[in-house]
Design an enzyme around this catalytic site. Structure first.
Site, short mmCIF file in Angstrom:
data_model
loop_
_atom_site.label_atom_id
_atom_site.label_comp_id
_atom_site.label_asym_id
_atom_site.label_seq_id
_atom_site.Cartn_x
_atom_site.Cartn_y
_atom_site.Cartn_z
N CYS A 90 0.86 -1.19 0.00
CA CYS A 90 0.00 0.00 0.00
C CYS A 90 0.89 1.23 0.00
O CYS A 90 1.88 1.27 0.74
CB CYS A 90 -0.87 -0.01 1.26
SG CYS A 90 -1.92 1.43 1.44
N LEU A 91 0.56 2.22 -0.82
CA LEU A 91 1.38 3.43 -0.87
C LEU A 91 1.41 4.16 0.47
O LEU A 91 2.32 4.93 0.74
CB LEU A 91 0.87 4.37 -1.98
CG LEU A 91 1.06 3.86 -3.41
CD1 LEU A 91 0.48 4.85 -4.42
CD2 LEU A 91 2.52 3.60 -3.73
N HIS A 132 -9.03 -3.65 -1.99
CA HIS A 132 -8.08 -2.85 -1.20
C HIS A 132 -8.51 -1.38 -1.15
O HIS A 132 -8.54 -0.76 -0.08
CB HIS A 132 -6.68 -2.99 -1.81
CG HIS A 132 -5.61 -2.21 -1.11
ND1 HIS A 132 -4.61 -2.81 -0.38
CD2 HIS A 132 -5.39 -0.88 -1.01
CE1 HIS A 132 -3.82 -1.87 0.14
NE2 HIS A 132 -4.27 -0.69 -0.24
N HIS A 136 -10.18 1.23 1.86
CA HIS A 136 -9.72 2.57 2.25
C HIS A 136 -10.90 3.53 2.43
O HIS A 136 -10.90 4.34 3.36
CB HIS A 136 -8.80 3.16 1.17
CG HIS A 136 -7.35 2.78 1.32
ND1 HIS A 136 -6.62 3.04 2.45
CD2 HIS A 136 -6.50 2.18 0.45
CE1 HIS A 136 -5.36 2.62 2.27
NE2 HIS A 136 -5.26 2.08 1.07
ZN ZN Z 1 -3.68 1.22 0.14
#
Ligand code: ZN
Length: 161
Positions: A90-91, A132, A136
């Site tokens: 994940c960034l 994913h 968020h």
């Molecule tokens: Zn993420």
């Protein structure tokens, strides 16, 4: 277009639920363009608005195939099927990777960036990315769902491929 700052681990905004988008205006288009540019800059396959500090239900995904970036506004996963055990990062959690169970297939309904209703049937990596990013929007991060003991830290200087 502009690169936006990515909110990282420890930032409380990542735990907040994003709001439905009611108006698709120029400001939203700028946000979407910036999100795509920011995702590309950091070689991410997906980015949710909350990750750049905006609590709106919009996400972008790019699998770097010939289809280009996908934009989903107010996405709703209406069906899931099967399971896959995958590696995920994940960034907002730089250099951390772990194994996680995701559905093998999902059906998602959303609006595209022009406000048109779309329905996407996705599998494998695209299904994983959609799950994913939708997480968020609900204030959930992958690190809370990983298979225990699978978290690895990768030194970014060792692998620039
Ligand atoms: Zn993420």
């Amino acid at each position: 277009m502009a690169i936006r700052q990515i909110r990282e681990e420890g930032d409380e905004i990542l735990k907040k639920k994003s709001r439905e988008i009611e108006v698709i205006d120029d400001k939203l288009q700028i946000l979407i363009d910036d999100m795509i540019e920011t995702m590309h800059k950091y070689n991410g396959v997906g980015l949710a608005a909350v990750q750049v500090g905006v609590l709106k239900r919009v996400l972008v995904i790019d699998l770097y195939d010939d289809k280009g970036a996908i934009v989903l506004i107010n996405p709703e996963i209406i069906k899931t099927k099967g399971e896959q055990e995958v590696e995920e990062g994940c960034l907002s959690f730089p250099n951390q990777f772990a194994k996680i169970i995701r559905p093998m297939e999902v059906v998602v309904e959303a609006l595209d960036r022009n406000g048109k209703k779309i329905k996407i049937k996705a599998k494998e990596l695209l299904a994983q990315a959609i799950c994913h990013e939708v997480d968020h929007l609900n204030g959930e991060v992958f690190i809370d769902k990983i298979i225990p003991g699978t978290l690895e830290y990768v030194n970014p200087n060792e692998n620039n491929s």
